[in-house]
Design a protein around this motif. Structure first.
Motif, PDB file in Angstrom:
ATOM      1  N   GLY A 108       0.769  -1.147  -0.057  1.00 11.63           N
ATOM      2  CA  GLY A 108       0.049  -0.004  -0.060  1.00 11.63           C
ATOM      3  C   GLY A 108       0.862   1.276  -0.111  1.00 11.63           C
ATOM      4  O   GLY A 108       2.110   1.349   0.506  1.00 11.63           O
ATOM      5  N   THR A 109       0.293   2.403  -0.677  1.00  7.82           N
ATOM      6  CA  THR A 109       0.967   3.721  -0.436  1.00  7.82           C
ATOM      7  C   THR A 109      -0.258   4.560  -0.131  1.00  7.82           C
ATOM      8  O   THR A 109      -1.515   4.332   0.016  1.00  7.82           O
ATOM      9  N   GLY A 110       0.306   5.787   0.346  1.00  7.85           N
ATOM     10  CA  GLY A 110      -0.378   6.914   0.716  1.00  7.85           C
ATOM     11  C   GLY A 110      -1.267   6.333   2.185  1.00  7.85           C
ATOM     12  O   GLY A 110      -0.736   6.051   3.041  1.00  7.85           O
ATOM     13  N   GLU A 111      -2.549   6.755   1.948  1.00 12.49           N
ATOM     14  CA  GLU A 111      -3.711   6.438   3.066  1.00 12.49           C
ATOM     15  C   GLU A 111      -3.479   5.076   3.598  1.00 12.49           C
ATOM     16  O   GLU A 111      -3.771   4.904   4.596  1.00 12.49           O
ATOM     17  N   HIS A 112      -3.611   4.156   2.649  1.00 12.67           N
ATOM     18  CA  HIS A 112      -3.491   2.865   2.988  1.00 12.67           C
ATOM     19  C   HIS A 112      -2.142   2.396   3.722  1.00 12.67           C
ATOM     20  O   HIS A 112      -2.430   1.651   4.686  1.00 12.67           O
ATOM     21  N   ARG A 113      -1.026   2.924   3.333  1.00 11.14           N
ATOM     22  CA  ARG A 113      -0.064   2.525   4.090  1.00 11.14           C
ATOM     23  C   ARG A 113       0.012   3.358   5.606  1.00 11.14           C
ATOM     24  O   ARG A 113       0.480   2.625   6.445  1.00 11.14           O
ATOM     25  N   ILE A 114      -0.582   4.489   5.677  1.00 16.98           N
ATOM     26  CA  ILE A 114      -0.781   5.034   6.976  1.00 16.98           C
ATOM     27  C   ILE A 114      -1.591   4.244   8.082  1.00 16.98           C
ATOM     28  O   ILE A 114      -1.584   4.208   9.131  1.00 16.98           O
ATOM     29  N   GLU A 115      -2.876   3.926   7.420  1.00 16.01           N
ATOM     30  CA  GLU A 115      -3.940   3.127   7.820  1.00 16.01           C
ATOM     31  C   GLU A 115      -3.114   1.636   8.446  1.00 16.01           C
ATOM     32  O   GLU A 115      -3.563   1.186   9.596  1.00 16.01           O
ATOM     33  N   ALA A 116      -2.334   1.143   7.376  1.00 22.25           N
ATOM     34  CA  ALA A 116      -1.691  -0.098   7.862  1.00 22.25           C
ATOM     35  C   ALA A 116      -0.792   0.060   9.289  1.00 22.25           C
ATOM     36  O   ALA A 116      -0.809  -0.689  10.291  1.00 22.25           O
ATOM     37  N   LEU A 117      -0.083   1.068   9.217  1.00 30.73           N
ATOM     38  CA  LEU A 117       0.957   1.393  10.330  1.00 30.73           C
ATOM     39  C   LEU A 117       0.169   1.784  11.608  1.00 30.73           C
ATOM     40  O   LEU A 117       0.308   1.320  12.717  1.00 30.73           O
ATOM     41  N   ARG A 118      -1.140   2.452  11.231  1.00 28.05           N
ATOM     42  CA  ARG A 118      -2.007   2.791  12.781  1.00 28.05           C
ATOM     43  C   ARG A 118      -2.589   1.393  13.320  1.00 28.05           C
ATOM     44  O   ARG A 118      -2.401   1.373  14.354  1.00 28.05           O
ATOM     45  N   LEU A 119      -3.162   0.642  12.292  1.00 18.45           N
ATOM     46  CA  LEU A 119      -3.701  -0.696  12.671  1.00 18.45           C
ATOM     47  C   LEU A 119      -2.582  -1.503  13.443  1.00 18.45           C
ATOM     48  O   LEU A 119      -2.834  -2.101  14.639  1.00 18.45           O
ATOM     49  N   ALA A 120      -1.452  -1.634  12.930  1.00 12.02           N
ATOM     50  CA  ALA A 120      -0.275  -2.415  13.517  1.00 12.02           C
ATOM     51  C   ALA A 120      -0.063  -1.688  14.811  1.00 12.02           C
ATOM     52  O   ALA A 120       0.272  -2.445  15.921  1.00 12.02           O
ATOM     53  N   GLU A 121      -0.078  -0.706  14.961  1.00 12.00           N
ATOM     54  CA  GLU A 121       0.259   0.023  16.513  1.00 12.00           C
ATOM     55  C   GLU A 121      -0.870  -0.397  17.403  1.00 12.00           C
ATOM     56  O   GLU A 121      -0.594  -0.756  18.658  1.00 12.00           O
ATOM     57  N   VAL A 122      -2.084  -0.372  17.072  1.00  4.94           N
ATOM     58  CA  VAL A 122      -3.033  -0.610  17.925  1.00  4.94           C
ATOM     59  C   VAL A 122      -2.907  -2.192  18.327  1.00  4.94           C
ATOM     60  O   VAL A 122      -3.242  -2.671  19.445  1.00  4.94           O
ATOM     61  N   TYR A 123      -2.605  -2.955  17.480  1.00  7.21           N
ATOM     62  CA  TYR A 123      -2.349  -4.411  17.594  1.00  7.21           C
ATOM     63  C   TYR A 123      -1.058  -4.627  17.888  1.00  7.21           C
ATOM     64  O   TYR A 123      -0.757  -6.103  18.132  1.00  7.21           O
ATOM     65  N   ARG A 124       0.133  -3.859  18.558  1.00  2.16           N
ATOM     66  CA  ARG A 124       1.250  -3.982  18.828  1.00  2.16           C
ATOM     67  C   ARG A 124       1.862  -5.023  17.790  1.00  2.16           C
ATOM     68  O   ARG A 124       2.670  -5.791  18.215  1.00  2.16           O
TER      69      ARG A 124
END
Length: 171
Positions: free
Chosen positions: A103-119
């Protein structure tokens, strides 16, 4: 008279065996020959001299089938003991997964955000993708993968369940 079938239940079995060639094939063959499904299987030696291993199997079935599986496993010669961790009570289950997401752009940011939530940890990154390492209960890993499908899941590699009883005693 109609007898309602019993619902299948998920059970985690811990099988302590001699670490000898062919034991895993014999156990898997027993499941196959009787039409039992293995949802997850992990094996590791558990003694310093590598003489004994623990096989952790997650399977599903009604109580009578689970009892039959345990009895048949107990009859195999190199098996020291079989413990149904689900029936035993409190136990800890963990699984590790490597999850590749593009992913790039918003999808990339969302993937990183979800990863942070799930540690989840980033263990590899390129301009267009990530590989995350996530550990936890099988349900947590399932949910993380499900959410990543919406942002660009490419592939998943899972270890299978590792489980151990809680408390001071070894089982």
């Amino acid at each position: 008279m109609y007898i309602t079938p019993q619902a299948a239940e998920r059970h985690t079995l811990s099988i302590v065996v001699d670490n000898e060639a062919g034991i895993l094939a014999r156990i898997a063959g027993m499941f196959t020959a009787r039409g039992y499904n293995i949802a997850s299987l992990t094996v590791a030696d558990i003694t310093e001299d590598h003489a004994v291993s623990r096989i952790t199997i997650v399977t599903n079935g009604p109580p009578a089938v689970i009892d039959q599986i345990i009895a048949q496993l107990d009859r195999l010669v190199p098996v020291h003991r079989v413990t149904d961790l689900t029936e035993l009570g409190p136990h800890v289950e963990r699984e590790l997964a490597l999850v590749k997401v593009q992913g790039t752009g918003e999808h990339r940011i969302e993937a990183l955000r979800l990863a942070e939530v799930y540690r989840a940890r980033v263990v590899d990154a390129t301009i267009a993708s990530f590989v995350f390492e996530v550990t936890g209960t099988p349900e947590k890993v399932d949910k993380f993968c499900e959410l990543m499908r919406e942002v660009g899941l490419v592939e998943v590699a899972r270890t299978g369940v590792a489980a151990i009883a809680r408390g001071r005693e070894a089982v």
